[in-house]
Motif scaffolding. Structure first.
Motif, PDB file in Angstrom:
ATOM      1  N   GLU A 149       1.183   3.170  11.885  1.00  0.00           N
ATOM      2  CA  GLU A 149       2.410   2.390  12.066  1.00  0.00           C
ATOM      3  C   GLU A 149       3.122   2.803  13.363  1.00  0.00           C
ATOM      4  N   GLN A 150       3.145   4.096  13.638  1.00  0.00           N
ATOM      5  CA  GLN A 150       3.814   4.566  14.846  1.00  0.00           C
ATOM      6  C   GLN A 150       3.073   4.137  16.108  1.00  0.00           C
ATOM      7  N   ASN A 151       1.761   3.919  15.996  1.00  0.00           N
ATOM      8  CA  ASN A 151       0.954   3.533  17.147  1.00  0.00           C
ATOM      9  C   ASN A 151       0.865   2.017  17.332  1.00  0.00           C
ATOM     10  N   LEU A 206      -0.067   9.584   5.208  1.00  0.00           N
ATOM     11  CA  LEU A 206       0.127  10.136   6.545  1.00  0.00           C
ATOM     12  C   LEU A 206      -0.682   9.355   7.583  1.00  0.00           C
ATOM     13  N   ASP A 207      -1.903   8.971   7.221  1.00  0.00           N
ATOM     14  CA  ASP A 207      -2.732   8.162   8.116  1.00  0.00           C
ATOM     15  C   ASP A 207      -2.059   6.812   8.390  1.00  0.00           C
ATOM     16  N   VAL A 237       0.839  -1.197   0.000  1.00  0.00           N
ATOM     17  CA  VAL A 237       0.000   0.000   0.000  1.00  0.00           C
ATOM     18  C   VAL A 237       0.878   1.252   0.000  1.00  0.00           C
ATOM     19  N   ALA A 238       1.925   1.250   0.810  1.00  0.00           N
ATOM     20  CA  ALA A 238       2.833   2.397   0.847  1.00  0.00           C
ATOM     21  C   ALA A 238       3.484   2.613  -0.522  1.00  0.00           C
ATOM     22  N   TYR A 239       3.874   1.527  -1.173  1.00  0.00           N
ATOM     23  CA  TYR A 239       4.463   1.621  -2.517  1.00  0.00           C
ATOM     24  C   TYR A 239       3.472   2.260  -3.490  1.00  0.00           C
ATOM     25  N   ASP A 278      -5.082  13.370  -5.662  1.00  0.00           N
ATOM     26  CA  ASP A 278      -5.731  13.930  -4.476  1.00  0.00           C
ATOM     27  C   ASP A 278      -6.073  12.829  -3.489  1.00  0.00           C
ATOM     28  N   GLY A 279      -5.682  13.006  -2.267  1.00  0.00           N
ATOM     29  CA  GLY A 279      -5.996  12.051  -1.208  1.00  0.00           C
ATOM     30  C   GLY A 279      -4.894  11.065  -0.906  1.00  0.00           C
ATOM     31  N   ALA A 280      -3.947  10.894  -1.804  1.00  0.00           N
ATOM     32  CA  ALA A 280      -2.881   9.903  -1.597  1.00  0.00           C
ATOM     33  C   ALA A 280      -1.982  10.281  -0.426  1.00  0.00           C
TER      34      ALA A 280
END
Length: 186
Positions: A183-185, A177-178, A159-161, A170-172
């Motif tokens: 991932e950090q949480n 960021l979401d 998905v990140a790729y 728009d929206g990517a």
């Protein structure tokens, strides 16, 4: 590489066929980065050599490598040679062929694309979504939204790729960021 610089012919097929001398003798004195740049340069005969060997090669690893290389230097007309590989039993061959078709802007038939978008193989599915991003960016982002909260690390990496490939859409950026926040949480 050193053997090629010394004039030895380089073989890239499973049967050891000689396909090209990739490094001219003039490169003996150049740095490794300059030699790599020369190898990556588009040589006018390279696509034809790749086409010839792609048509006869049987080894899946070599097929996948040839498909990737043709995607780097071929043309949209090479889609006819790559498209049959989308039915290959080795998923690496399928994924590399699909990525090359995307690079060459040579879309497969719609029913093939639908099958690849539903592939259980993460790399194939990811490459299919990335290709869909070229054909229909809004639909690709819709599919990414459905996968952005996946628990499997390989799916999240895919998905990140795709979001990187769709960065201008728009929206990517917001989705990326979401994803980063999730991932950090974790």
């Amino acid at each position: 590489l050193a053997r090629a610089v010394a004039g030895e012919e380089v073989a890239i097929t499973s049967r050891g066929r000689i396909v090209a001398r990739l490094v001219p003798a003039a490169l003996n004195q150049q740095s490794a980065s300059a030699q790599l740049a020369a190898l990556r340069a588009k040589h006018p005969e390279l696509p034809q050599v790749l086409r010839k060997h792609l048509a006869i090669e049987k080894d899946p690893f070599v097929l996948a490598t040839l498909a990737s290389a043709l995607g780097q230097c071929g043309t949209a007309l090479d889609g006819a040679l790559l498209a049959p590989l989308l039915n290959h039993p080795d998923m690496r061959v399928v994924a590399n062929s699909l990525d090359s078709l995307r690079r060459l802007r040579a879309p497969p038939r719609a029913e093939v694309m639908v099958r690849l978008l539903e592939s259980p193989d993460n790399r194939v599915r990811t490459n299919a979504i990335a290709f869909l991003g070229v054909l229909d960016p809004d639909r690709a982002l819709e599919l990414v939204r459905a996968l952005v909260r996946a628990n499997e690390p390989a799916t999240r990496a895919g998905v990140a790729y795709v979001l990187g490939e769709l960065a201008e859409q728009d929206g990517a950026t917001e989705l990326l960021l979401d994803m980063n926040e999730r991932e950090q949480n974790m």
